[in-house]
Design a protein around this motif. Sequence first.
Motif, PDB file in Angstrom:
ATOM      1  N   ASP A 273      12.537   0.796  -4.167  1.00  0.00           N
ATOM      2  CA  ASP A 273      12.792   0.525  -2.752  1.00  0.00           C
ATOM      3  C   ASP A 273      11.926   1.487  -1.917  1.00  0.00           C
ATOM      4  O   ASP A 273      11.216   2.315  -2.487  1.00  0.00           O
ATOM      5  N   PRO A 274      11.955   1.376  -0.581  1.00  0.00           N
ATOM      6  CA  PRO A 274      11.065   2.225   0.231  1.00  0.00           C
ATOM      7  C   PRO A 274      11.251   3.731  -0.028  1.00  0.00           C
ATOM      8  O   PRO A 274      10.276   4.476  -0.022  1.00  0.00           O
ATOM      9  N   GLU A 275      12.489   4.166  -0.262  1.00  0.00           N
ATOM     10  CA  GLU A 275      12.712   5.591  -0.534  1.00  0.00           C
ATOM     11  C   GLU A 275      11.980   6.011  -1.812  1.00  0.00           C
ATOM     12  O   GLU A 275      11.318   7.046  -1.865  1.00  0.00           O
ATOM     13  N   GLY A 276      12.134   5.185  -2.853  1.00  0.00           N
ATOM     14  CA  GLY A 276      11.483   5.476  -4.125  1.00  0.00           C
ATOM     15  C   GLY A 276       9.966   5.449  -3.992  1.00  0.00           C
ATOM     16  O   GLY A 276       9.252   6.262  -4.586  1.00  0.00           O
ATOM     17  N   GLU A 277       9.473   4.526  -3.147  1.00  0.00           N
ATOM     18  CA  GLU A 277       8.031   4.402  -2.959  1.00  0.00           C
ATOM     19  C   GLU A 277       7.486   5.629  -2.229  1.00  0.00           C
ATOM     20  O   GLU A 277       6.405   6.116  -2.532  1.00  0.00           O
ATOM     21  N   LYS A 278       8.272   6.141  -1.281  1.00  0.00           N
ATOM     22  CA  LYS A 278       7.838   7.323  -0.527  1.00  0.00           C
ATOM     23  C   LYS A 278       7.790   8.548  -1.454  1.00  0.00           C
ATOM     24  O   LYS A 278       6.852   9.349  -1.381  1.00  0.00           O
ATOM     25  N   ILE A 279       8.788   8.695  -2.315  1.00  0.00           N
ATOM     26  CA  ILE A 279       8.759   9.815  -3.272  1.00  0.00           C
ATOM     27  C   ILE A 279       7.508   9.676  -4.148  1.00  0.00           C
ATOM     28  O   ILE A 279       6.785  10.636  -4.377  1.00  0.00           O
ATOM     29  N   ALA A 280       7.245   8.446  -4.586  1.00  0.00           N
ATOM     30  CA  ALA A 280       6.075   8.188  -5.426  1.00  0.00           C
ATOM     31  C   ALA A 280       4.790   8.558  -4.685  1.00  0.00           C
ATOM     32  O   ALA A 280       3.879   9.167  -5.242  1.00  0.00           O
ATOM     33  N   TRP A 281       4.735   8.209  -3.411  1.00  0.00           N
ATOM     34  CA  TRP A 281       3.560   8.501  -2.586  1.00  0.00           C
ATOM     35  C   TRP A 281       3.336  10.010  -2.457  1.00  0.00           C
ATOM     36  O   TRP A 281       2.220  10.505  -2.576  1.00  0.00           O
ATOM     37  N   ASP A 282       4.428  10.749  -2.201  1.00  0.00           N
ATOM     38  CA  ASP A 282       4.325  12.210  -2.101  1.00  0.00           C
ATOM     39  C   ASP A 282       3.848  12.816  -3.419  1.00  0.00           C
ATOM     40  O   ASP A 282       2.971  13.677  -3.436  1.00  0.00           O
ATOM     41  N   VAL A 283       4.440  12.342  -4.529  1.00  0.00           N
ATOM     42  CA  VAL A 283       4.050  12.854  -5.841  1.00  0.00           C
ATOM     43  C   VAL A 283       2.569  12.550  -6.083  1.00  0.00           C
ATOM     44  O   VAL A 283       1.796  13.409  -6.523  1.00  0.00           O
ATOM     45  N   TYR A 284       2.179  11.339  -5.729  1.00  0.00           N
ATOM     46  CA  TYR A 284       0.786  10.905  -5.897  1.00  0.00           C
ATOM     47  C   TYR A 284      -0.170  11.839  -5.156  1.00  0.00           C
ATOM     48  O   TYR A 284      -1.147  12.328  -5.712  1.00  0.00           O
ATOM     49  N   ASN A 285       0.158  12.118  -3.884  1.00  0.00           N
ATOM     50  CA  ASN A 285      -0.717  12.984  -3.091  1.00  0.00           C
ATOM     51  C   ASN A 285      -0.783  14.413  -3.630  1.00  0.00           C
ATOM     52  O   ASN A 285      -1.821  15.058  -3.570  1.00  0.00           O
TER      53      ASN A 285
ATOM     54  N   ARG B  74      -0.493  -0.004  -8.302  1.00  0.00           N
ATOM     55  CA  ARG B  74      -0.794   1.031  -7.323  1.00  0.00           C
ATOM     56  C   ARG B  74       0.410   1.228  -6.412  1.00  0.00           C
ATOM     57  O   ARG B  74       1.285   0.371  -6.346  1.00  0.00           O
ATOM     58  N   ILE B  75       0.395   2.310  -5.664  1.00  0.00           N
ATOM     59  CA  ILE B  75       1.482   2.545  -4.713  1.00  0.00           C
ATOM     60  C   ILE B  75       1.375   1.534  -3.572  1.00  0.00           C
ATOM     61  O   ILE B  75       0.283   1.229  -3.106  1.00  0.00           O
ATOM     62  N   ASN B  76       2.516   1.020  -3.158  1.00  0.00           N
ATOM     63  CA  ASN B  76       2.549   0.032  -2.081  1.00  0.00           C
ATOM     64  C   ASN B  76       2.658   0.759  -0.737  1.00  0.00           C
ATOM     65  O   ASN B  76       3.724   1.236  -0.361  1.00  0.00           O
ATOM     66  N   LYS B  77       1.530   0.836  -0.019  1.00  0.00           N
ATOM     67  CA  LYS B  77       1.509   1.623   1.221  1.00  0.00           C
ATOM     68  C   LYS B  77       2.405   1.019   2.309  1.00  0.00           C
ATOM     69  O   LYS B  77       2.931   1.731   3.160  1.00  0.00           O
ATOM     70  N   ASP B  78       2.585  -0.307   2.281  1.00  0.00           N
ATOM     71  CA  ASP B  78       3.459  -0.924   3.284  1.00  0.00           C
ATOM     72  C   ASP B  78       4.880  -0.408   3.171  1.00  0.00           C
ATOM     73  O   ASP B  78       5.555  -0.100   4.159  1.00  0.00           O
ATOM     74  N   LEU B  79       5.342  -0.305   1.917  1.00  0.00           N
ATOM     75  CA  LEU B  79       6.693   0.214   1.699  1.00  0.00           C
ATOM     76  C   LEU B  79       6.789   1.674   2.150  1.00  0.00           C
ATOM     77  O   LEU B  79       7.782   2.093   2.747  1.00  0.00           O
ATOM     78  N   VAL B  80       5.721   2.442   1.867  1.00  0.00           N
ATOM     79  CA  VAL B  80       5.710   3.854   2.258  1.00  0.00           C
ATOM     80  C   VAL B  80       5.762   3.959   3.781  1.00  0.00           C
ATOM     81  O   VAL B  80       6.562   4.720   4.345  1.00  0.00           O
ATOM     82  N   ASN B  81       4.922   3.161   4.459  1.00  0.00           N
ATOM     83  CA  ASN B  81       4.916   3.195   5.922  1.00  0.00           C
ATOM     84  C   ASN B  81       6.276   2.821   6.498  1.00  0.00           C
ATOM     85  O   ASN B  81       6.727   3.408   7.487  1.00  0.00           O
ATOM     86  N   ALA B  82       6.927   1.841   5.865  1.00  0.00           N
ATOM     87  CA  ALA B  82       8.256   1.425   6.333  1.00  0.00           C
ATOM     88  C   ALA B  82       9.219   2.615   6.265  1.00  0.00           C
ATOM     89  O   ALA B  82       9.997   2.860   7.193  1.00  0.00           O
ATOM     90  N   GLN B  83       9.138   3.371   5.170  1.00  0.00           N
ATOM     91  CA  GLN B  83      10.044   4.521   5.020  1.00  0.00           C
ATOM     92  C   GLN B  83       9.714   5.589   6.055  1.00  0.00           C
ATOM     93  O   GLN B  83      10.608   6.207   6.632  1.00  0.00           O
ATOM     94  N   ILE B  84       8.417   5.805   6.316  1.00  0.00           N
ATOM     95  CA  ILE B  84       8.019   6.848   7.276  1.00  0.00           C
ATOM     96  C   ILE B  84       8.541   6.506   8.677  1.00  0.00           C
ATOM     97  O   ILE B  84       9.121   7.350   9.365  1.00  0.00           O
ATOM     98  N   VAL B  85       8.386   5.238   9.057  1.00  0.00           N
ATOM     99  CA  VAL B  85       8.867   4.831  10.388  1.00  0.00           C
ATOM    100  C   VAL B  85      10.382   4.961  10.475  1.00  0.00           C
ATOM    101  O   VAL B  85      10.939   5.455  11.443  1.00  0.00           O
ATOM    102  N   ARG B  86      11.068   4.564   9.382  1.00  0.00           N
ATOM    103  CA  ARG B  86      12.518   4.663   9.346  1.00  0.00           C
ATOM    104  C   ARG B  86      12.956   6.122   9.530  1.00  0.00           C
ATOM    105  O   ARG B  86      13.883   6.432  10.268  1.00  0.00           O
TER     106      ARG B  86
END
Length: 674
Positions: A338-350, A381-393
Amino acid sequence: GSPRFKFNLRELNDVSSISTTSIRLYRHVSEEEARAIDLIISFLKRASRNEIDLINKALRGEASPGRLEKFYNAFIKAREMVLTYLSDEEKRKEIEKEGELIIRRENGVLYVYIPDTRTYIQASGRTSRTYVGGITRGISIILERPNDRPILEGLMRVFRYYLEEPWEELREDRLEDEIRKVNEDRDLVKLAKEGRIATRIKGIGRTALFIVESPNKARTIANFYGRPSRRAIGDIIVYEVTRGDLFLNIVATVGHIMDLTMDTLGDDIYGVLKLNGAFLPVYNYIKRCTDCGYQFTSTTDKCPRCGGVNVVNKSETVRTLRELASEVDEVLIGTDPDPEGEKIAWDVYNMLRPINPNIYRVEFHEVTKKAIEDAIKHRRRINKDLVNAQIVRRIEDRWIGFALSQKLWSVFKSRNLSAGRVQTPVLGWIIARTEEAKRKVPKTIILLQSPHDEAKRIRVEVSKRLGVKSGRLEALVREVEVQEIEKNPLPPYTTDTLLSEAAAVLKMGVNKIMSLAQDLFEIGLITYHRTDSTRVSDKGLEVAREYISRAFGENYFKPRRWGEGGAHECIRPTKPWDTRTLIDLLKRGIFTPVIEITRDHIRLYDLIFRRFMASQMIPERVLYQKARILIETESIEVEGECEILEKSFSQIYSIGRRKVPKLEPNERLIGKVL
Ligand SMILES: [Zn+2]
């Protein structure tokens, strides 16, 4: 023949024969009888060789059980139970249906046959082996006499409690092909021994760091690959397992790593800078005060709440992950889908990208071995749309929630109050609905009852107040129309339907339900519980087919997809285990989750299981009644199901299903205003 135990029913007089037989009656005996079996299980877990010998002697009447009397009595009781249950024809049939225990009469003597699954798993496991290129293919073939088919079927069924792998019927035309594949793998082992395998297989003996967010999930996944070895780096535990061709290091981030900063940046709006018309959220590592538990995001190392200095910084986690990432070929991130999991993944990725660029996201909706393997195969790959959704939320949380809460604090002089991005509009909605309800004409609820049969009652609503406010009302059934209709089950749960139904039925709060569901997900019993989809995957249909055909019969199974597309799925069980089976497997130590299962976990699982299985069953034929009833001067219509003609899914799920009594034309009823 399948490996099996065989006991003479007249000679059940040792620890092994009594425990082996009685444990398999577990789900058939009364609660009080089950306690004797519980005692036997606890005895077997701890008993020494000498203690087992002593009980054996006592059972043969050769010694006194002494201080083991409690256990001795349990064995005596269990033996009686076995004999009573197995001599009762009806109960015996019921027990034999499970396939774990089969009774045979041979030369006038009754014998119990029990498929020996553990021995089979051990023996068949020897047909393949782990080597640097993976696991070799092996074939294990069971030849069984036609008479012993029930024993084989029992073996297959119990096997599935331990392992997900399916059974196949042996077809002679495929045999040659299978043997060729086995030989190919054996050639590879030979090459591996000679050190020449690298020329044949690319990426041999790869290593991967597998990152999830929860320690329970990490442990559950590690256990799929045998007994993992553990090492600790700081506070972080790394589980090391191998698949042969892939060595996995499994770790948990324990939730999010980064969050919007709480520091004042000068020109910011709650952690967000405005630069040349663009908004720039500023992130930092999450810190946690170990004295008061407060979590914060700031450059300061002092707890803003209690002033304590014992603060753990998520940058430590990142340092450990970097160390681990530098040792492996690739990094796989398996946080929640879900978006939360994707955001954690994005942070780990960076955070890891400078150390190791081979980073992939693996998405799975159930924590089962098959699902994990599929996810590794279909990495993305990481889904940036999901990450952006979490950031806006998250920014909305700050902008709306922070600002509103501070307003509340200043108005009501209490810092315990909070208002949020979600609560606030919901509160507005509740106020609007309340105002609307106030404007409505109140309804009168009347209970109608047959003067001859108290059980025959029906609640009706009348929009206007009737003249009579108390006492008896006269009612007359004017017209009755009965129709045979097909009734379909409800779709399986999504998050919102699960929350509303579980809250009503189990009387639990939503936080509690979500945390129980999170546990059930992490130990691999249900699919991911944050979903708005009712879709059922192939795997889900398979689970339903297996359970429904066994419990009700093949013809009760009607596969339904409940929606198409997307990776998301409904909330459903991942295994064809009803609640009794689950409890049974837990008690017998066949299913050993990484957390302790409580009664509430089981109650929630039961609800999810029933609703899902019902959703995959054939419709029911019901009688649907429409009646016109005259109450004093008011004529009303009443409709609803009055009889189920052919039961199907209501055998397993009937929450919220109300029946109306069957009415006759010109029947008199008595009414009472409630
Ligand atoms: Zn603190």
